[in-house]
Design a protein around this motif. Structure first.
Motif, PDB file in Angstrom:
ATOM      1  N   ASP A  69       0.858  -1.179   0.000  1.00 32.71           N
ATOM      2  CA  ASP A  69       0.000   0.000   0.000  1.00 32.71           C
ATOM      3  C   ASP A  69       0.898   1.235   0.000  1.00 32.71           C
ATOM      4  O   ASP A  69       1.923   1.265   0.670  1.00 32.71           O
ATOM      5  CB  ASP A  69      -0.871   0.046   1.247  1.00 32.71           C
ATOM      6  CG  ASP A  69      -2.051  -0.910   1.176  1.00 32.71           C
ATOM      7  OD1 ASP A  69      -2.126  -1.703   0.219  1.00 32.71           O
ATOM      8  OD2 ASP A  69      -2.891  -0.859   2.078  1.00 32.71           O
ATOM      9  N   LEU A  70       0.474   2.239  -0.754  1.00 26.72           N
ATOM     10  CA  LEU A  70       1.174   3.510  -0.782  1.00 26.72           C
ATOM     11  C   LEU A  70       0.162   4.593  -0.440  1.00 26.72           C
ATOM     12  O   LEU A  70      -0.843   4.761  -1.135  1.00 26.72           O
ATOM     13  CB  LEU A  70       1.799   3.768  -2.159  1.00 26.72           C
ATOM     14  CG  LEU A  70       2.621   5.038  -2.287  1.00 26.72           C
ATOM     15  CD1 LEU A  70       3.797   5.035  -1.310  1.00 26.72           C
ATOM     16  CD2 LEU A  70       3.125   5.193  -3.713  1.00 26.72           C
ATOM     17  N   ILE A  71       0.413   5.282   0.653  1.00 22.85           N
ATOM     18  CA  ILE A  71      -0.494   6.315   1.124  1.00 22.85           C
ATOM     19  C   ILE A  71       0.199   7.657   0.951  1.00 22.85           C
ATOM     20  O   ILE A  71       1.315   7.857   1.434  1.00 22.85           O
ATOM     21  CB  ILE A  71      -0.889   6.088   2.604  1.00 22.85           C
ATOM     22  CG1 ILE A  71      -1.481   4.690   2.791  1.00 22.85           C
ATOM     23  CG2 ILE A  71      -1.873   7.144   3.063  1.00 22.85           C
ATOM     24  CD1 ILE A  71      -0.519   3.663   3.290  1.00 22.85           C
ATOM     25  N   LEU A  72      -0.457   8.562   0.253  1.00 21.27           N
ATOM     26  CA  LEU A  72       0.081   9.892   0.001  1.00 21.27           C
ATOM     27  C   LEU A  72      -0.707  10.881   0.847  1.00 21.27           C
ATOM     28  O   LEU A  72      -1.939  10.910   0.780  1.00 21.27           O
ATOM     29  CB  LEU A  72      -0.045  10.244  -1.483  1.00 21.27           C
ATOM     30  CG  LEU A  72       0.479   9.193  -2.468  1.00 21.27           C
ATOM     31  CD1 LEU A  72       0.214   9.635  -3.899  1.00 21.27           C
ATOM     32  CD2 LEU A  72       1.951   8.921  -2.234  1.00 21.27           C
ATOM     33  N   TRP A  73      -0.010  11.685   1.647  1.00 17.54           N
ATOM     34  CA  TRP A  73      -0.659  12.685   2.484  1.00 17.54           C
ATOM     35  C   TRP A  73      -0.008  14.019   2.182  1.00 17.54           C
ATOM     36  O   TRP A  73       1.181  14.218   2.476  1.00 17.54           O
ATOM     37  CB  TRP A  73      -0.504  12.310   3.953  1.00 17.54           C
ATOM     38  CG  TRP A  73      -1.214  13.187   4.939  1.00 17.54           C
ATOM     39  CD1 TRP A  73      -2.186  14.114   4.690  1.00 17.54           C
ATOM     40  CD2 TRP A  73      -0.995  13.216   6.351  1.00 17.54           C
ATOM     41  NE1 TRP A  73      -2.596  14.701   5.858  1.00 17.54           N
ATOM     42  CE2 TRP A  73      -1.882  14.170   6.902  1.00 17.54           C
ATOM     43  CE3 TRP A  73      -0.134  12.526   7.212  1.00 17.54           C
ATOM     44  CZ2 TRP A  73      -1.931  14.449   8.255  1.00 17.54           C
ATOM     45  CZ3 TRP A  73      -0.184  12.805   8.563  1.00 17.54           C
ATOM     46  CH2 TRP A  73      -1.082  13.748   9.082  1.00 17.54           C
ATOM     47  N   ARG A  74      -0.778  14.913   1.597  1.00 16.50           N
ATOM     48  CA  ARG A  74      -0.246  16.254   1.322  1.00 16.50           C
ATOM     49  C   ARG A  74      -0.227  17.050   2.623  1.00 16.50           C
ATOM     50  O   ARG A  74      -1.139  16.941   3.444  1.00 16.50           O
ATOM     51  CB  ARG A  74      -1.103  16.973   0.298  1.00 16.50           C
ATOM     52  CG  ARG A  74      -0.503  18.326  -0.058  1.00 16.50           C
ATOM     53  CD  ARG A  74      -1.281  19.029  -1.123  1.00 16.50           C
ATOM     54  NE  ARG A  74      -0.722  20.364  -1.331  1.00 16.50           N
ATOM     55  CZ  ARG A  74      -1.338  21.310  -2.019  1.00 16.50           C
ATOM     56  NH1 ARG A  74      -2.506  21.068  -2.553  1.00 16.50           N
ATOM     57  NH2 ARG A  74      -0.774  22.488  -2.146  1.00 16.50           N
ATOM     58  N   PHE A  78      -4.465  10.200  -0.228  1.00 12.86           N
ATOM     59  CA  PHE A  78      -4.720   9.420  -1.441  1.00 12.86           C
ATOM     60  C   PHE A  78      -4.063   8.061  -1.209  1.00 12.86           C
ATOM     61  O   PHE A  78      -2.839   7.969  -1.134  1.00 12.86           O
ATOM     62  CB  PHE A  78      -4.100  10.129  -2.651  1.00 12.86           C
ATOM     63  CG  PHE A  78      -4.577   9.634  -3.975  1.00 12.86           C
ATOM     64  CD1 PHE A  78      -5.642  10.250  -4.606  1.00 12.86           C
ATOM     65  CD2 PHE A  78      -3.957   8.567  -4.596  1.00 12.86           C
ATOM     66  CE1 PHE A  78      -6.083   9.805  -5.851  1.00 12.86           C
ATOM     67  CE2 PHE A  78      -4.387   8.114  -5.824  1.00 12.86           C
ATOM     68  CZ  PHE A  78      -5.456   8.733  -6.458  1.00 12.86           C
ATOM     69  N   TRP A  79      -4.860   7.013  -1.059  1.00 10.47           N
ATOM     70  CA  TRP A  79      -4.375   5.684  -0.685  1.00 10.47           C
ATOM     71  C   TRP A  79      -4.468   4.761  -1.888  1.00 10.47           C
ATOM     72  O   TRP A  79      -5.541   4.551  -2.441  1.00 10.47           O
ATOM     73  CB  TRP A  79      -5.227   5.156   0.444  1.00 10.47           C
ATOM     74  CG  TRP A  79      -4.718   3.965   1.193  1.00 10.47           C
ATOM     75  CD1 TRP A  79      -4.190   2.816   0.678  1.00 10.47           C
ATOM     76  CD2 TRP A  79      -4.729   3.796   2.616  1.00 10.47           C
ATOM     77  NE1 TRP A  79      -3.875   1.948   1.682  1.00 10.47           N
ATOM     78  CE2 TRP A  79      -4.195   2.525   2.884  1.00 10.47           C
ATOM     79  CE3 TRP A  79      -5.156   4.591   3.679  1.00 10.47           C
ATOM     80  CZ2 TRP A  79      -4.074   2.036   4.179  1.00 10.47           C
ATOM     81  CZ3 TRP A  79      -5.030   4.102   4.960  1.00 10.47           C
ATOM     82  CH2 TRP A  79      -4.491   2.835   5.203  1.00 10.47           C
ATOM     83  N   ILE A  80      -3.337   4.205  -2.274  1.00  9.46           N
ATOM     84  CA  ILE A  80      -3.277   3.291  -3.415  1.00  9.46           C
ATOM     85  C   ILE A  80      -2.952   1.892  -2.913  1.00  9.46           C
ATOM     86  O   ILE A  80      -1.973   1.689  -2.182  1.00  9.46           O
ATOM     87  CB  ILE A  80      -2.207   3.745  -4.432  1.00  9.46           C
ATOM     88  CG1 ILE A  80      -2.509   5.167  -4.911  1.00  9.46           C
ATOM     89  CG2 ILE A  80      -2.137   2.770  -5.613  1.00  9.46           C
ATOM     90  CD1 ILE A  80      -1.373   5.819  -5.662  1.00  9.46           C
ATOM     91  N   LYS A  81      -3.768   0.946  -3.295  1.00 12.75           N
ATOM     92  CA  LYS A  81      -3.549  -0.456  -2.939  1.00 12.75           C
ATOM     93  C   LYS A  81      -2.754  -1.089  -4.072  1.00 12.75           C
ATOM     94  O   LYS A  81      -3.151  -1.043  -5.234  1.00 12.75           O
ATOM     95  CB  LYS A  81      -4.899  -1.157  -2.758  1.00 12.75           C
ATOM     96  CG  LYS A  81      -4.804  -2.617  -2.438  1.00 12.75           C
ATOM     97  CD  LYS A  81      -4.403  -2.806  -1.009  1.00 12.75           C
ATOM     98  CE  LYS A  81      -4.417  -4.284  -0.679  1.00 12.75           C
ATOM     99  NZ  LYS A  81      -3.690  -4.560   0.534  1.00 12.75           N
ATOM    100  N   GLY A  82      -1.622  -1.656  -3.712  1.00 16.12           N
ATOM    101  CA  GLY A  82      -0.779  -2.297  -4.704  1.00 16.12           C
ATOM    102  C   GLY A  82      -1.298  -3.668  -5.078  1.00 16.12           C
ATOM    103  O   GLY A  82      -2.312  -4.143  -4.564  1.00 16.12           O
ATOM    104  N   SER A  83      -0.608  -4.299  -5.975  1.00 16.34           N
ATOM    105  CA  SER A  83      -1.010  -5.617  -6.438  1.00 16.34           C
ATOM    106  C   SER A  83      -0.922  -6.639  -5.312  1.00 16.34           C
ATOM    107  O   SER A  83      -0.135  -6.506  -4.380  1.00 16.34           O
ATOM    108  CB  SER A  83      -0.148  -6.053  -7.615  1.00 16.34           C
ATOM    109  OG  SER A  83       1.203  -6.095  -7.229  1.00 16.34           O
ATOM    110  N   ASP A  84      -1.774  -7.636  -5.395  1.00 15.82           N
ATOM    111  CA  ASP A  84      -1.728  -8.750  -4.451  1.00 15.82           C
ATOM    112  C   ASP A  84      -1.848 -10.047  -5.239  1.00 15.82           C
ATOM    113  O   ASP A  84      -1.787 -10.048  -6.458  1.00 15.82           O
ATOM    114  CB  ASP A  84      -2.831  -8.614  -3.391  1.00 15.82           C
ATOM    115  CG  ASP A  84      -4.225  -8.474  -3.994  1.00 15.82           C
ATOM    116  OD1 ASP A  84      -4.456  -8.967  -5.119  1.00 15.82           O
ATOM    117  OD2 ASP A  84      -5.083  -7.880  -3.332  1.00 15.82           O
ATOM    118  N   ALA A  85      -2.048 -11.127  -4.575  1.00 16.26           N
ATOM    119  CA  ALA A  85      -2.091 -12.425  -5.238  1.00 16.26           C
ATOM    120  C   ALA A  85      -3.242 -12.533  -6.234  1.00 16.26           C
ATOM    121  O   ALA A  85      -3.138 -13.206  -7.246  1.00 16.26           O
ATOM    122  CB  ALA A  85      -2.206 -13.530  -4.183  1.00 16.26           C
TER     123      ALA A  85
END
Length: 153
Positions: free
Chosen positions: A2-7, A126-133
């Motif tokens: 997960d990549l969470i972006l907080w301005r 802005f929360w991005i969920k990365g790839s999983d199985a």
């Protein structure tokens, strides 16, 4: 990953960009979003922060350990920020606290494959969920501003 972006939250105007501090409204925004994020983020989430004063003050509101990283400063690139957080290969989630237009470019790069001028408003997440199985395609898990955070508790 997960990549969470907080301005960073709202900051004072000023010529010395790196030294601009949060306004009283910005401190309230950071406190609200930081308290909410603290309950949402995994315990092992890495927190990486721009060295600008307004970003450090925003990060302080989260009350978690963080690492200051020059690659999140205003003169960086979306690609450099991805490299620093280890997207997509790092198994630990990362929260990046930084600036516009870089955060918007980073989000669009991940979601569309090309940096676009997306806008992430002050103190927004802005929360991005990365790839999983199950799926190798990243997706937007959450995009929310500080005005809605209090209503989500």
């Amino acid at each position: 990953m997960d990549l969470i972006l907080w301005r960073h939250a709202e900051a004072e105007d000023g010529e010395r960009d790196a030294k601009r501090a949060l306004t009283s409204k910005g401190r309230r925004q950071a406190a609200r979003v930081g308290a909410w994020l603290d309950h949402q983020l995994p315990e092992h989430c890495r927190v990486l922060v721009s060295p600008a004063v307004r970003c450090l003050q925003t990060a302080d509101a989260l009350r978690r350990h963080y690492t200051i990283h020059e690659a999140l400063n205003t003169d960086s690139t979306a690609e450099r920020m991805l490299e620093v957080c280890g997207w997509p290969g790092n198994r630990f989630p990362a929260l990046l606290i930084g600036h516009q237009p870089l955060l918007g470019e980073l989000a669009s790069l991940i979601v569309t494959g090309a940096p676009q001028p997306w806008k992430i408003r002050k103190a927004s997440v802005f929360w991005i969920k990365g790839s999983d199985a199950e799926d190798s395609t990243p997706f937007i898990r959450l995009a929310v501003g500080p005005e809605l955070i209090g209503k989500m508790r």
